[in-house]
Design a protein around this motif. Structure first.
Motif, PDB file in Angstrom:
ATOM      1  N   THR A 273       5.311  -3.740  -9.177  1.00  0.00           N
ATOM      2  CA  THR A 273       6.443  -3.067  -8.532  1.00  0.00           C
ATOM      3  C   THR A 273       7.054  -2.030  -9.468  1.00  0.00           C
ATOM      4  N   VAL A 276       4.648   1.038  -9.764  1.00  0.00           N
ATOM      5  CA  VAL A 276       4.673   1.893  -8.571  1.00  0.00           C
ATOM      6  C   VAL A 276       5.967   2.710  -8.533  1.00  0.00           C
ATOM      7  N   SER A 288       2.215   9.022   0.584  1.00  0.00           N
ATOM      8  CA  SER A 288       2.088   7.575   0.754  1.00  0.00           C
ATOM      9  C   SER A 288       3.210   6.994   1.601  1.00  0.00           C
ATOM     10  N   LEU A 290       4.435   4.282   1.047  1.00  0.00           N
ATOM     11  CA  LEU A 290       5.333   3.550   0.147  1.00  0.00           C
ATOM     12  C   LEU A 290       6.661   4.282  -0.033  1.00  0.00           C
ATOM     13  N   HIS A 298       6.639  -6.031  -4.062  1.00  0.00           N
ATOM     14  CA  HIS A 298       5.224  -6.225  -4.348  1.00  0.00           C
ATOM     15  C   HIS A 298       4.406  -6.496  -3.097  1.00  0.00           C
ATOM     16  N   ILE A 301       3.849  -3.473  -1.050  1.00  0.00           N
ATOM     17  CA  ILE A 301       2.887  -2.557  -1.676  1.00  0.00           C
ATOM     18  C   ILE A 301       1.459  -2.968  -1.319  1.00  0.00           C
ATOM     19  N   TYR A 302       1.166  -4.256  -1.460  1.00  0.00           N
ATOM     20  CA  TYR A 302      -0.189  -4.725  -1.168  1.00  0.00           C
ATOM     21  C   TYR A 302      -0.479  -4.706   0.328  1.00  0.00           C
ATOM     22  N   THR A 304       0.705  -2.493   2.382  1.00  0.00           N
ATOM     23  CA  THR A 304       0.448  -1.081   2.663  1.00  0.00           C
ATOM     24  C   THR A 304      -0.961  -0.682   2.239  1.00  0.00           C
ATOM     25  N   ALA A 305      -1.413  -1.227   1.120  1.00  0.00           N
ATOM     26  CA  ALA A 305      -2.779  -0.966   0.680  1.00  0.00           C
ATOM     27  C   ALA A 305      -3.785  -1.509   1.688  1.00  0.00           C
ATOM     28  N   ASP A 309      -3.495   2.752   3.080  1.00  0.00           N
ATOM     29  CA  ASP A 309      -2.785   3.773   2.315  1.00  0.00           C
ATOM     30  C   ASP A 309      -3.540   4.069   1.021  1.00  0.00           C
ATOM     31  N   ALA A 312      -1.485   3.396  -2.411  1.00  0.00           N
ATOM     32  CA  ALA A 312      -1.343   1.958  -2.627  1.00  0.00           C
ATOM     33  C   ALA A 312      -2.691   1.329  -2.954  1.00  0.00           C
ATOM     34  N   ILE A 315      -3.482   1.658  -6.586  1.00  0.00           N
ATOM     35  CA  ILE A 315      -2.745   0.667  -7.384  1.00  0.00           C
ATOM     36  C   ILE A 315      -3.509  -0.655  -7.404  1.00  0.00           C
TER      37      ILE A 315
END
Length: 408
Positions: A273, A276, A288, A290, A298, A301-302, A304-305, A309, A312, A315
């Protein structure tokens, strides 16, 4: 690799555990097969099995194939003959599970860890949680073999003390084992959370019956556990397998442990976190999703990946490569058969981490042309560590311990 018994005198308890181990990890096994697998005499195996059946731990279940002689009766563990409770104490959450003798969950509950709680209030909260789980599962307290209480380390095992764990640095030399035992009225086994999860994987998860296993746990922090030749490897201070404090970058970010560039300082939820946030503030990830999040967390973020994305995803790719580097180092050092990945810190992108580690294990370890270590995701999901706590009790009670032989 076979785990063998011995016909020397005064090792009955060890041999009993070896026999039970073979029954537990087989889908029905005969007395003759147990003798072949363990090196024990047929007479020794028959005597042990007779006592296990009389105690209700093992049952005869159907007839298997024979080689022309007398049909061989198959033996299986009577899962209902024992119960164990596991409690995971994380600074963010308390979780509790009760399992049967095979490690199958019968009931579970979780609740947020009380903020600013002291050790006494945590023990009281654990007792209340255990009472509710047992009542919900309909498990009488007298059927419970014990409680496995697991927490971030380090731990002074002989004294049952918690020694200044991360995020609880003022908890120095807390007698948590005694406090929880007094609050619950159950025999308590205290252990590191990732070590417990490794035992749970061997007992009821991806590492079931595997001789050599390395477990990587990504939760609030990054921990690990090692099973070597069917035995938990604890090290001299009983705190081995701190994989999260393996240095990936010697000049990387400072870690609370005193090292720099630790895996935990790079891929823990808090570290991801923060990284990012720095990247976004520096102008990266302009397209992004994000940037649209009201709160940068956190799991978001994952998630979104996982939704595709690109930023993300980059990352995640970097974090997975960091993890793969440490996994390769561990495999080169201890030569395990299986690597298991688990923990809520991988949620939504578990397969990306697994595939990156798998690729690294196929191309980078020294022994890869002889044998490639497998990598699997933990099937125990969110309750993995609590199930590991319960498995601590079962493992200590029923699994063969080399220390039993060394102490003779």
């Amino acid at each position: 690799m076979r785990q063998r018994g011995t016909n020397l005198p005064k090792v009955g308890q060890y041999n009993r555990a070896v026999v039970l181990d073979k029954i537990q990890f087989s889908d029905g096994v005969s007395r003759v097969e147990i003798a072949e697998l363990t090196g024990l005499t047929p007479q020794t195996v028959s005597g042990i099995v007779r006592r296990l059946i009389a105690e209700g731990i093992v049952r005869e279940d159907g007839v298997g194939l024979s080689n022309g002689g007398k049909p061989r009766m198959r033996l299986r563990v009577n899962a209902s003959s024992g119960r164990a409770v596991g409690v995971h104490f994380d600074p963010a959450e308390l979780s509790c599970v009760v399992v049967d003798l095979m490690g199958h969950p019968l009931g579970s509950l979780r609740r947020p860890t009380p903020p600013d709680a002291d050790p006494a209030s945590i023990a009281a909260a654990v007792a209340d949680l255990v009472d509710k789980v047992l009542a919900g599962a309909g498990v009488p307290r007298e059927d419970v073999l014990g409680l496995g209480f697991v927490t971030p380390g380090p731990i002074a095992h002989e004294d049952g003390l918690l020694i200044s764990p991360p995020q609880l640095s003022d908890w120095n030399r807390v007698p948590l084992k005694r406090l929880v035992a007094e609050a619950t009225g159950l025999p308590v086994t205290l252990d590191n959370d990732a070590t417990a999860a490794a035992i749970g994987e061997r007992w009821a998860g991806a590492g079931r019956g595997v001789a050599n296993v390395a477990f990587f746990f990504v939760g609030t922090g990054v921990g690990g556990g090692l099973i070597l030749n069917h035995q938990v490897h604890r090290g001299g201070s009983m705190n081995a397998a701190e994989f999260g404090h393996t240095s990936v970058y010697p000049d990387g970010p400072a870690c609370y442990c005193g090292n720099r560039g630790c895996l935990e300082a790079l891929i823990s939820p808090k570290a991801i976190t923060a990284d990012v946030r720095r990247r976004l503030e520096a102008g990266q990830g302009r397209g992004s999703a994000l940037r649209q999040l009201p709160v940068l967390e956190h799991e978001a973020i994952y998630r979104t990946a996982a939704q595709g994305d690109e930023f993300a995803g980059q990352i995640v790719a970097i974090a997975a490569e960091h993890l793969a580097t440490v996994v390769v180092n561990v495999v080169n050092i201890v030569d395990v058969d299986l690597v298991v990945l688990g923990g809520h810190g991988l949620r939504h992108v578990e397969e990306r981490f697994r595939s990156t580690v798998e690729q690294a294990l196929q191309t980078r370890p020294m022994a890869r042309r002889i044998r490639t270590a497998r990598v699997e995701l933990s099937p125990l999901a969110r309750d993995a560590v609590a199930i590991g706590g319960a498995a601590l009790v079962l493992y200590a009670t029923y699994s063969p311990q080399v220390s039993d032989l060394l102490s003779l």
